[in-house]
Write an enzyme that holds these catalytic residues in place. Sequence first.
Site, PDB file in Angstrom:
ATOM      1  N   ASN A 158      -5.063  -0.501   1.805  1.00 11.16           N
ATOM      2  CA  ASN A 158      -3.812  -1.027   2.347  1.00 11.16           C
ATOM      3  C   ASN A 158      -3.910  -2.524   2.633  1.00 11.16           C
ATOM      4  OD1 ASN A 158      -1.108  -0.457   3.071  1.00 11.16           O
ATOM      5  ND2 ASN A 158      -1.644  -0.572   5.225  1.00 11.16           N
ATOM      6  N   ASP A 159      -4.548  -2.892   3.741  1.00 15.43           N
ATOM      7  CA  ASP A 159      -4.574  -4.290   4.152  1.00 15.43           C
ATOM      8  C   ASP A 159      -5.302  -5.185   3.150  1.00 15.43           C
ATOM      9  OD1 ASP A 159      -3.246  -3.585   6.538  1.00 15.43           O
ATOM     10  OD2 ASP A 159      -5.152  -2.975   7.422  1.00 15.43           O
ATOM     11  N   VAL A 160      -6.283  -4.636   2.424  1.00 14.52           N
ATOM     12  CA  VAL A 160      -7.078  -5.465   1.512  1.00 14.52           C
ATOM     13  C   VAL A 160      -6.332  -5.815   0.230  1.00 14.52           C
ATOM     14  CG1 VAL A 160      -9.259  -4.591   2.408  1.00 14.52           C
ATOM     15  CG2 VAL A 160      -8.187  -3.454   0.453  1.00 14.52           C
TER      16      VAL A 160
END
Length: 473
Positions: free
Chosen positions: A396-398
């Site tokens: 997700n965040d990466v």
Amino acid sequence: MSAETLVQLLYLVSTALFILSLRWMSDPETARKGVFSGVAAMTLAVAGTLAGVIATGGTHYWWILGAFALGAAVGYPLAQVPLTAVPQRTALSHAFGGLAAGLVGTAKFFLYFGQRNEAALAPFIVVALVAEVLLGFLTFTGSLLAAGKLQEVKWIPQRPVTYPLQNVSNLALFALALGLGVALVLHPLAPWAPWAFGGISVLSLAFGVLLIIPIGGADMPTVISILNAYAGLSAVAMGFVLNNKLLITAGALDGSSGLILSVIMCKAMNRSFFNVLFGAFGQAQTKAADDEQKVYKADTTESAAQIMEQASLVVIVPGYGMAVAQAQHKVRELYDLLKKRGVTVKFAIHPVAGRMPGHMNVLLAEAEIPYDDLVEMDEINGDMPQADVALIIGANDVVNPAARADKSSPIFGMPIIDADKARTVYAIKRSKNPGFAGIDNELYFLDKTFMLFGDAKAVVGELARKLAGEGGH
């Protein structure tokens, strides 16, 4: 050869094996040899200690053998945990190491104090004792809490817990512990010294909890490596207290490797130690009004399989969702089916994907995916514009483009995998909830992105079945 010479020789060989273990484990081809080297080093260390006790006429060697047996009894089942639980198992190992250091330091202080041994409580030794207990107990409670967060224990909040003046109060407690330590160094045999030592221990235990509470899951890889460094430093201090050169060397190796790894992790997130430890990264963000209008475009596994079958290059971006679903073996099936159709498949590995350094590498290696196809973020980003499909499995965040473009985002400046530059993006997610940073992923709302909602193992398995079925026509 005297008994002392034999002990020192065993310690020397053990030290060399510890160094070789770290060296070999830095390369996938020699990693297994590195593990065996570490095991041999620890075995020789215990054997050397036992030989030294017996040679000096000690009668308490049965305690050493008993502790060895107890450690093996606890360690064996810990070694049987699934690879998806390795992060929390690693945190537990740090907790045990910190507890051991703290208890040894406590025992030594009260032994010397009870004997009124002024020579044994020289300023340098008291400094080492204070450092040993402070870092040891801090590591113990901090690692236990980290393990609870990683295990998603219900009564431990996964999101950062913050309150007014949190950092100020935490630093004040730490300063108080240091103040008590200074007082002990100056007056180690004062009547109040045991109370001061007990105060340091209690404050250290509390500080370990308070240090980890405001840290979110997105920072867990860095936290794990920092706790590793703390455990190593406490072992160094214990080595000075016990006058054991092997402990000093092994602890220094542990502490320095943890520190170096922490630097790598922080660099991968474009963040500082201070920000990781005190930034409360991962707090849920308040959504703006226009965010409510954003909608996902869902697609079917059949359509996704058809697109991937026609691709020349598919880049798979694994994340924590793959680990939770234990989908690595299904991913291997998908990989094999695509390769049979002449599709080039690469895995894009972000340094902080998952919940510990190297988490994705370990899982994919378990599925026997060729290590040459695992490509680090900096190398794969140059190929992303040529990728026909980017398949995101639980990351997700990466892969969030907000890290590049949105200065108001808490992850702004964090290096990411450029999945948004692929021609088509498929993202497998369990739900519409945001990742551990607590923000929506802008990638999921792009015109080129299609969502495949569901458990990663089930969705990837369905993709593989669709590909296998189409291959049969």
